[in-house]
Each structure stands twice: as C-alpha cells, then as structure tokens.
Design a protein around this motif. Structure first.
Motif, PDB file in Angstrom:
ATOM      1  N   HIS A 237      11.397  17.689 -16.162  1.00 50.58           N
ATOM      2  CA  HIS A 237      10.937  16.292 -16.553  1.00 50.58           C
ATOM      3  C   HIS A 237       9.129  16.115 -16.824  1.00 50.58           C
ATOM      4  O   HIS A 237       8.431  15.897 -17.410  1.00 50.58           O
ATOM      5  N   GLN A 263       6.632   4.718  -7.281  1.00 52.71           N
ATOM      6  CA  GLN A 263       7.885   3.881  -7.526  1.00 52.71           C
ATOM      7  C   GLN A 263       9.235   4.926  -7.177  1.00 52.71           C
ATOM      8  O   GLN A 263      10.267   5.682  -6.708  1.00 52.71           O
ATOM      9  N   GLN A 264       8.919   6.127  -8.658  1.00 49.28           N
ATOM     10  CA  GLN A 264       9.791   7.027  -8.770  1.00 49.28           C
ATOM     11  C   GLN A 264       9.768   8.246  -7.583  1.00 49.28           C
ATOM     12  O   GLN A 264      10.932   8.914  -6.561  1.00 49.28           O
ATOM     13  N   THR A 267      11.124   6.525  -3.951  1.00 47.58           N
ATOM     14  CA  THR A 267      12.678   6.837  -4.613  1.00 47.58           C
ATOM     15  C   THR A 267      13.678   8.155  -4.716  1.00 47.58           C
ATOM     16  O   THR A 267      14.692   8.354  -3.678  1.00 47.58           O
ATOM     17  N   TYR A 268      12.930   8.811  -5.195  1.00 47.69           N
ATOM     18  CA  TYR A 268      12.780  10.437  -4.810  1.00 47.69           C
ATOM     19  C   TYR A 268      13.438  10.931  -4.412  1.00 47.69           C
ATOM     20  O   TYR A 268      13.724  11.862  -3.472  1.00 47.69           O
ATOM     21  N   LEU A 296      17.662  15.586 -12.847  1.00 51.87           N
ATOM     22  CA  LEU A 296      17.665  14.576 -12.515  1.00 51.87           C
ATOM     23  C   LEU A 296      19.037  13.773 -13.164  1.00 51.87           C
ATOM     24  O   LEU A 296      19.424  14.150 -14.473  1.00 51.87           O
ATOM     25  N   GLY A 298      19.311   9.948 -14.245  1.00 53.71           N
ATOM     26  CA  GLY A 298      19.277   8.732 -14.500  1.00 53.71           C
ATOM     27  C   GLY A 298      17.923   8.616 -13.889  1.00 53.71           C
ATOM     28  O   GLY A 298      17.188   9.379 -13.548  1.00 53.71           O
ATOM     29  N   ASP A 299      18.496   7.528 -12.621  1.00 58.85           N
ATOM     30  CA  ASP A 299      17.239   7.075 -11.951  1.00 58.85           C
ATOM     31  C   ASP A 299      17.938   8.125 -10.350  1.00 58.85           C
ATOM     32  O   ASP A 299      16.849   7.518  -9.405  1.00 58.85           O
ATOM     33  N   THR A 300      18.649   9.243 -10.576  1.00 59.57           N
ATOM     34  CA  THR A 300      19.365   9.421  -9.309  1.00 59.57           C
ATOM     35  C   THR A 300      19.227  11.321  -9.421  1.00 59.57           C
ATOM     36  O   THR A 300      19.414  12.359 -10.781  1.00 59.57           O
ATOM     37  N   CYS A 301      18.483  11.844  -8.169  1.00 60.40           N
ATOM     38  CA  CYS A 301      18.069  13.487  -8.011  1.00 60.40           C
ATOM     39  C   CYS A 301      19.610  14.238  -7.115  1.00 60.40           C
ATOM     40  O   CYS A 301      20.326  13.538  -6.727  1.00 60.40           O
TER      41      CYS A 301
END
Length: 535
Positions: A237, A263-264, A267-268, A296, A298-301
């Motif tokens: 990514h 913000q990413q 969060t990650y 990755l 979605g928004d989850t690692c």
C-alpha cells in the motif's frame, strides 16, 4: 527431499541474515580474460571466509539479474579494446570493489538469493523452488482437496521460503496462499512440540492476526495455508506495488511512495501494539514485525507469519539488531521493529541509515517523539520503551478501536514451558552473537587507533624519551661505579701524610685554571680506565 523426510544427521542450519563481506584480493590475467580473486567472509570471524574467482562477465550477468530492483548499480562499464592493459585492470578492480560494497550493504540486495549465490555457491547451490515443489506435491497427495493455481515467484525476501497460490477444490473461486519454509537456526522446539504449536495456529482468534487455514511441520520444513489478499500488505500500500510482483522490484527503489495520514498512522499503530501485547502476554514469541508482514483488510491491520519464530527463522532486522546489546529479547525486537514500521508509515520509506537521530518533518511532533524513543542512538544504547509504555504515549493512548471480536489463544501449560525455553535459547544465541560483534568492534577500534599516524608519532616520541632516560641512568651508574673504584684504590696505595709537613699555600688566577684543567683531565682519564676495567 520429500516433505516428511528427516534432515541429514549433523545438518547445519545456516543463518541467511548474517552479512557477507567481499574484498578483491588480486587479479590474474589469462590468455583471453582476467579473473578476480575475491575473499568472502561471513560475519566477523576471519576463520569463516573463503575465496571465489569471478570474471567481469560474471559480474555483468549478476548485474543484469539485479536490474529489476530499479537501483542505479555502480558496475564499471564494458570495454572491448584495451581491456587487458595493466592500468585498466587495476582501475576496473577498484570499480568492481565499489560494486561489491554496494550490493553487500544494501539491505534488500544483500539478502537476496542472487547475491548469495554469487558470493557463496557452496551454501546456495540448491534450487529451493524445486525442493518446495517436491514437498508441496507430497502434501497434496496426502490431502488431495488442494490444487496449485500458480507459483508466486520471489514475492518474499527469504531465500528458503516459497509461496504458491492455491485453491480448495470444494471452493474453487476462493484463493489461498501456501507458504513452504525450511527450518531455521533458531528452531529450539522439539519436533513434537513444534507440531503441537503448528496445530494450534488455526485456532488463534484475534482481529489483528491473519487467520491460518492449515499448518503442519516435519523434521525439516513446514507448510502454512492462509487466505490470499488481493490488496496486499501494508508495504504494498505504501509503495503502490502489486502484491504478486517480485520483492526486489516492489521495494528496492519504489517510484510512487506515500506516507500515511496521521489518523491512519495512529489507528494502525494502536492495532499493531495491541496484538503484540496480546502475543507477549500469551508467552508466544513473534519478533518478525515489518511492513511486509502486515496485511491490510479495509481499515484493519493483521499480522502475518506468526509461525516464523516457531520455525526458527531469523528476523528481517537481525543485521541491525546484532549491533546493539540492549535489543536482546523478543519483546525488544518487536519494539525496535515497530519503530521501523512507524517510520515507514510516516515517511513512506525505510530509514536511510541506522540509528536515526535526525527526522524529517512529520504530521505530528508526537510521531517524532515515539520514533526518537526507539530509533535514536541513545535509545538503542540505553534502552527502549515497552509495548505497554508505547500504548500510553499521546500518539496512541486515545485511539478508539471498534472491533468487538474477543481474542482467543489457548496454549497448554506444557507447551507454554516449551515456548518459554525456546524463547530463552533464541535470545541466548542473539546475545552471544552481539557479544562477539561487540568484542570484534572494540578490537578493530584498538587496532585502528594503534596504527594511526598520530599514535605512531606518540610512540616514537615516547621511545626517544625512554632511550634518553636510559642513557642518562647508565651514565650515572657508570660514574658511581668509577668513583667507588677510585676511592677504594686511593685508600690502598696512598702513602701516609706527615702531620709536620707544611701545606703549600694556594696560588691565585692561573694556578686555579691549571688545577681545574688537570682535574677535568684526570676525571675523564679515570672514567675511561673504568670502562676498560668494566667491559
């Protein structure tokens, strides 16, 4: 070599992360070409070295294979006329040495199979793709529901690990990835405990761990199957790369890199720290965190390759870690690796060098603060924060996680003890290697200091002072011996003086000069005679 085949007795499991250095010692000109004699050394021990002979055409062939990296490789150009001149050969040798220095110090290039085979043919002559295919075929015969769709060639950095895109015949549209790996030098679990631990992997339930469909191990290698993600890893990514492309092409010199938004990053980062805390609390060693091991969704690692520590595979950053004795546990390895991951998420690329004491502008000062606490020279020498302390920093403490899945990972007491023992053995091997490197570094500095021009001058001056002092002491000793000899001789041979004999009065002026000259003459004469008597 079949999948369930036992390794040969006395098999040495090589650590592929130990750096190779290469020095061209000489060149020899034959009838139609020139050969370069290269001294290759693994690690810091000169005993672990060997010679290889390569022609310029060999260098050129290697260079053509490495062009996929997109790097500007400093190979000297070809020359068809005059390439046997002595001056030209000497100049080309310097250029080839520069080339060797480049490919053995660039992190990704130095780890790749092409460079390893060029410098160490004996240990890297096997075709691991063929070995993997043989063992995967054996597995498929025992479990025929699986079918290979295509090999995923060179998508990873490990030499002894191969990937295949597969499908379940009962679910032909769903793609999964099978990874095969040879066991590594940090494998300290017994075969029975290893098999037990591998069977547990499909039961692990955590929102930030990539689920494992199937896992098994033999006495020499292991197979793991998990769902394949078309979106790729976090590094894919960041580098805007296609997941199926070769590792060298994707990551050596990516053209379109982009750091993440603040913000990413927060969060990650919070998600990854939470899963590291979970594994540490379970007593399950990880130690393999890097951007290519984070999927990755979605928004989850989701962490990949949690089996690596069980298989004894050395970590991606081991060449860095061995330089600092404070990074000596799997927990501290995870923290250090998190620092690198945070740097890549922030700036879109790994650090140019390590340690890092100067950071480019970041989206927030709190990011730089965390990076400094992990990657700076002071942090690496004095100690880094724990995962729990990182979770309490302003960068991550107020990040809300909305995943409601309850983490589960049940490990028996017996297996926990086995994992703890294996972890301690792994850390002990790391600490021994760090100690060896530290001692070598101290010895190298001492030798360099001893051989410096300034130190040579100091030693010469000191030697002269000692020489003059020694000569002065010898003269004093000689004079003392002579005086003693004169005194003892006068007492034996001088006639007694009559007390009634008159003493002649001293004369002035000229008489004093004559007496002084006579005394000096007699002193020198006596000293000379004493030398004759002594020697």
């Amino acid at each position: 070599m079949a999948f369930m085949e036992k390794p040969s007795a006395g098999k040495i499991l090589l650590d592929d992360t130990v750096p190779l250095t290469a020095v061209i010692e000489a060149s020899q000109t034959l009838q139609s070409h020139t050969e370069y004699i290269i001294r290759v050394q693994r690690g810091v021990s000169q005993e672990n070295s060997w010679q290889v002979i390569r022609r310029y055409s060999d260098f050129d062939m290697l260079n053509n294979s490495l062009l996929v990296s997109g790097l500007n490789l400093p190979l000297p150009p070809k020359k068809l006329i005059g390439n046997m001149d002595r001056e030209f050969i000497a100049e080309r040798q310097k250029g080839l040495q520069t080339y060797l220095n480049f490919i053995t110090t660039q992190h990704i290039l130095s780890s790749c199979e092409l460079v390893k085979k060029f410098l160490d043919t004996n240990n890297y002559s096997a075709s691991y793709t063929e070995i993997a295919l043989q063992q995967v075929s054996m597995f498929f015969r025992s479990d025929p529901k699986w079918e290979v769709v295509e090999p995923l060639k060179d998508i990873g950095w490990r030499i002894r690990k191969r990937y295949f895109l597969i499908k379940n015949k009962d679910q032909p549209k769903e793609r999964q990835v099978l990874s095969w790996a040879d066991l590594g030098p940090d494998k300290f679990l017994s075969d029975k405990d290893l098999q037990s631990a591998m069977k547990l992997l499909p039961t692990v339930s955590n929102p930030y761990i990539c689920p494992v469909t199937f896992a098994t191990a033999s006495e020499s290698s292991a197979l793991v199957i998990r769902v394949f993600s078309e979106k790729g890893t976090l590094r894919d990514h960041i580098c805007k790369a296609k997941p199926k492309e070769p590792f060298l092409k994707k990551y050596c010199n990516p053209k379109k890199i982009q750091g993440l938004e603040l913000q990413q990053i927060r969060t990650y980062g919070r998600q990854i720290l939470e899963v590291l805390k979970f594994l540490h609390e379970k007593g399950f060693p990880y130690g393999h965190l890097h951007a290519s091991n984070v999927l990755l969704d979605g928004d989850t690692c989701k962490l990949l390759d949690i089996e690596n520590s069980l298989l004894g595979l050395p970590c991606y950053y081991r060449p860095h870690i061995t330089q600092f004795r404070k990074i000596n546990t799997t927990e501290s390895i995870d923290v250090y690796s998190f620092g690198h991951l945070l740097y890549e998420m922030t700036y879109g690329r790994p650090p140019d060098s390590f340690p890092v004491d100067h950071f480019p502008p970041a989206p927030s000062t709190s990011v730089v603060s965390v990076l400094q606490s992990i990657l700076s020279t002071e942090a690496c020498k004095a100690g880094m924060p724990t995962v729990a302390q990182l979770l309490q920093t302003p960068l991550f403490s107020d990040v809300l996680l909305f995943n409601s899945e309850k983490p589960q990972f049940k490990i028996s007491t017996k297996l926990k003890d086995a994992l703890k023992n294996a972890k301690e053995c792994l850390e002990r091997r790391l600490q021994e290697e760090q100690k060896t490197i530290h001692q070598h570094r101290r010895l190298t500095r001492a030798q360099s200091h001893h051989g410096s021009e300034e130190e040579k001058k100091k030693r010469k001056i000191l030697a002269r002072k000692k020489s003059r002092q020694s000569a002065y002491e010898n003269e004093e000793d000689l004079s003392s011996k002579c005086n003693n000899s004169n005194n003892s001789g006068s007492g034996a041979s001088s006639p007694p003086t009559s007390p009634s004999s008159p003493t002649p009065p001293p004369t002035a002026g000229k008489s004093k000069t004559k007496t002084g000259g006579l005394t000096l003459f007699l002193t020198r004469y006596v000293a000379q005679q004493c030398k004759v008597m002594l020697f």
